[in-house]
Write an enzyme that holds these catalytic residues in place. Structure first.
Site, PDB file in Angstrom:
ATOM      1  N   GLU A   1      -0.023  46.972  19.939  1.00 45.40           N
ATOM      2  CA  GLU A   1      -0.852  46.475  21.039  1.00 45.40           C
ATOM      3  C   GLU A   1      -2.254  47.058  20.870  1.00 45.40           C
ATOM      4  OE1 GLU A   1      -1.053  46.405  25.903  1.00 45.40           O
ATOM      5  OE2 GLU A   1      -0.731  48.269  24.824  1.00 45.40           O
TER       6      GLU A   1
ATOM      7  N   ASP B   1       2.552  50.720  21.941  1.00 45.34           N
ATOM      8  CA  ASP B   1       1.666  50.682  23.103  1.00 45.34           C
ATOM      9  C   ASP B   1       0.266  51.212  22.755  1.00 45.34           C
ATOM     10  OD1 ASP B   1       1.805  50.311  26.113  1.00 45.34           O
ATOM     11  OD2 ASP B   1       1.052  52.362  26.037  1.00 45.34           O
TER      12      ASP B   1
ATOM     13  N   ASP C   1       9.837  49.875  22.698  1.00 47.87           N
ATOM     14  CA  ASP C   1       8.442  50.203  22.969  1.00 47.87           C
ATOM     15  C   ASP C   1       8.180  51.641  22.532  1.00 47.87           C
ATOM     16  OD1 ASP C   1       5.835  49.843  24.344  1.00 47.87           O
ATOM     17  OD2 ASP C   1       6.922  48.289  25.444  1.00 47.87           O
TER      18      ASP C   1
ATOM     19  N   HIS D   1       4.069  41.596  30.644  1.00 48.47           N
ATOM     20  CA  HIS D   1       4.205  42.359  31.890  1.00 48.47           C
ATOM     21  C   HIS D   1       2.878  42.860  32.458  1.00 48.47           C
ATOM     22  CE1 HIS D   1       3.798  45.281  28.761  1.00 48.47           C
ATOM     23  NE2 HIS D   1       3.653  46.237  29.644  1.00 48.47           N
ATOM     24  N   ASP D   2       1.784  42.691  31.701  1.00 48.92           N
ATOM     25  CA  ASP D   2       0.472  43.131  32.182  1.00 48.92           C
ATOM     26  C   ASP D   2      -0.421  41.970  32.596  1.00 48.92           C
ATOM     27  OD1 ASP D   2       1.017  45.826  31.583  1.00 48.92           O
ATOM     28  OD2 ASP D   2       0.290  45.589  29.520  1.00 48.92           O
TER      29      ASP D   2
HETATM   30  C1  NOJ Z   1      -0.118  49.001  27.881  1.00 50.72           C
HETATM   31  C2  NOJ Z   1       1.132  48.633  28.603  1.00 50.72           C
HETATM   32  O1  NOJ Z   1       1.489  47.323  28.257  1.00 50.72           O
HETATM   33  C3  NOJ Z   1       0.858  48.810  30.069  1.00 50.72           C
HETATM   34  O2  NOJ Z   1       1.871  48.283  30.880  1.00 50.72           O
HETATM   35  C4  NOJ Z   1       0.650  50.291  30.320  1.00 50.72           C
HETATM   36  O3  NOJ Z   1       0.246  50.478  31.662  1.00 50.72           O
HETATM   37  C5  NOJ Z   1      -0.409  50.864  29.403  1.00 50.72           C
HETATM   38  N1  NOJ Z   1      -0.340  50.401  28.050  1.00 50.72           N
HETATM   39  C6  NOJ Z   1      -0.298  52.360  29.368  1.00 50.72           C
HETATM   40  O4  NOJ Z   1       0.870  52.740  28.677  1.00 50.72           O
END
Ligand code: NOJ
Length: 560
Positions: free
Chosen positions: A254, A200, A98, A327-328
């Site tokens: 992302e 990210d 990441d 994970h989000d």
């Molecule tokens: C996206 C990540 O997937 C998430 O888990 C994170 O809180 C935010 N970006 C900030 O880095």
């Protein structure tokens, strides 16, 4: 279409904090991952995406990095990391890391220097601005995690920008010195032998010059000024020239808010930027006008229209990443499938979708077991900063009821995905011998890897079969996609086609039988069943019209 390993790969995401704890401190770690590499090899995945393992005060579980070149103490040492990488490579798998460079931690040495004085050589590594005439924030943007995106800092009497928590100050990409620091850091990891990056919120690194407010409200969503900003392509092309192009690696950006057209600009073959993006449109199918916590029922039409648009939009140029959770996000079987009588069938049906659309499938840890959302009784049981901030804001500032707020958390909270991986039926699902940092989902007694690997009819074994099929059949990777029955509101039907071969994919998205009639052109083909989530399928007597059972998925190869 040109072949590439990252098109043919199946990726498995590890959220290290919740994967496997080797030393009983309740926190997953690198030696825990090492102990499970054979499990991942057995599943058959090609690439592991590891969420951040760098030094971090863990305000956002590692997405707030205080040292990009060292490993977080709770996770282990650099020697552990090297052993893990070697173990991955020895098993013929690859590792992507990441890259979190929209922001760092406020405990990073750069930020500590930066905040110390306006004259610090590190001042411009971050985005500092004086307050407005009444001392208010420099603009009205809110952060992704709620509240103003600005934090006042006493030491120099200025505000710094943070699109996420106030412990995640945004890096200033306008500064060429900062950009070089990032490229050197990327080179450091690539030279250690990693196989790529997941980047990210990488489409947020360029902000509109002048950082203007948006609309007339005291606080507002300023996304138009920091998502896909004016210099984003310059930065990514520079990064590609200086770093990425020198290695045979895979990259995925992302990108919240990215449209199909924008994704083409990021991933087109002549663009010199990234291989693919994570888009979010389909993750909003069950959100109302006020965002993710504003719950709405999803419809198949809504979901399919979005997936279809991306399939068609990136058909000739660019490449899709295929995911329904990470994970989000909440667990996909809880969100789009069934956690009751059709748990197995629905998880397998959704897996069939992810592995037969065109693009690269991403499996999030535990998805291959059908892990589900969790309902903890109290907000005190939750750990995620986004969830905790939202609870406070919605309960105490907006006055929403406890039931309503908890219902949003049960449906969408990020801790749904972060409960410990369920390895067996022993306490805490075998994740730790200590007390887990976040409680386990109590369903580990039924849903766990030991049970799943022993049962040849499990969701795990179905994933294995899908992954093996993909290795055998180029059509799953490179075949073109065509939507059939665009208006059916219960089933998703499409074909893939490559060099005269044609596959038909039929998916029932609901818990009731669905009868349907295929267009003549497909009805006249004879079929061979490739895979299905029910094991007693007979050749249909009528090949034009048939009934699918609840959540049934079938993949046929057609011959004229
Ligand atoms: C996206 C990540 O997937 C998430 O888990 C994170 O809180 C935010 N970006 C900030 O880095």
């Amino acid at each position: 279409m040109k072949r590439a390993f990252w098109k043919e790969a199946v990726v498995y995401q590890i959220y290290p904090r919740s994967f496997m704890d080797s030393n009983g401190d309740g926190i997953g770690d690198l030696r825990g991952i090492i102990s499970k590499l054979d499990y991942l090899k057995e599943l058959g995945v090609d690439v592991i995406w590891l969420s951040p393992v760098f030094k971090s005060p863990n305000d956002d579980n590692g997405y707030d990095i205080s040292d990009y070149r060292n490993i977080m103490d709770e996770f282990g040492t650099m020697a552990d990391w090297e052993e893990m990488l070697q173990g991955i490579h020895e098993r013929g798998m690859k590792l992507i890391m990441d890259l979190v460079v929209n922001h760092s931690s406020d405990e990073h040495a750069w930020f500590m220097e930066s905040r110390s004085s306006k004259d610090s050589p590190y001042r411009d590594y971050y985005m500092w601005r004086p307050g407005g005439p009444e001392g208010q924030e420099p603009n009205n943007w809110v952060s992704f995690f709620g509240g103003s995106a600005w934090q006042y800092d006493e030491a120099t009497g200025e505000y710094f920008l943070h699109l996420f928590s106030k412990k995640q100050p945004d890096l200033n990409w306008e500064n060429p010195v900062l950009r070089q620091e990032v490229y050197h850091m990327m080179t450091f990891w690539l030279d250690k032998g990693i196989d790529g990056f997941r980047m990210d919120v990488i489409n947020c690194i360029s902000k509109t010059p002048g950082l203007p407010s948006v609309g007339g409200d005291r606080y507002a969503w300023g996304g138009e000024h920091f998502m896909n900003g004016p210099k984003i392509h310059d930065y990514l092309q520079e990064m590609n020239r200086e770093v990425l192009s020198k290695y045979d690696i895979m990259t995925v950006g992302e990108m919240p808010g990215a449209t199909v057209e924008q994704a083409k600009d990021y991933t087109g073959k002549d663009r010199g930027e990234l291989n693919m993006v994570f888009q979010f449109e389909h993750m909003d199918v069950d959100s109302g006008p006020y965002g993710k916590w504003d719950l709405r029922p999803w419809t198949l039409k809504g979901l399919r229209d979005i997936l279809h648009k991306w399939q068609v939009g990136l058909a000739e140029d660019g490449w899709n990443s295929l995911y329904l959770n990470n994970h989000d996000q909440p667990r996909m079987v809880s969100r789009f499938g069934d956690t009751g009588a059709y748990h197995k069938q629905s998880a397998k049906m959704l897996a069939t979708l992810l592995h037969t659309l065109k693009g690269t499938p991403y499996i999030y840890q535990g998805e291959e077991l059908g892990m589900t959302n969790v309902k903890f009784p109290s907000i005190d049981d939750y750990r995620d900063i986004e969830t905790l901030n939202m609870y406070r804001e919605h309960r105490y500032e907006h006055g929403r009821s406890e039931e309503e707020v908890m219902a949003s958390i049960y449906a969408k909270g990020r801790d749904n995905a972060r409960t410990p991986m369920q390895w067996d039926a022993s306490p805490n699902g075998g994740f730790t011998t200590g007390t887990p940092w976040l409680a386990s989902n109590p369903d580990y007694d039924r849903i766990n890897a030991e049970q799943a690997t022993a049962d040849s009819d499990s969701i795990f074994h179905y994933y294995k079969r899908l992954i093996q099929l993909r290795k055998k059949h180029d059509i799953m990777v490179y075949g073109s996609y065509e939507l059939i029955l665009p208006d059916d509101d219960r089933i998703y039907v499409y074909t893939r086609e490559l060099n005269g071969e044609r596959w038909l994919i039929i998916l029932n998205f609901f818990g009731e039988p669905a009868e349907f009639i295929l267009p003549d052109e497909l009805a006249h083909a004879s079929r061979e069943l490739i895979i299905s989530n029910y094991d007693d399928i007979e050749a249909p007597a009528d090949i034009r019209q048939f009934t699918l059972r609840p959540y049934e998925a079938r993949v046929y190869s057609l011959t004229k």
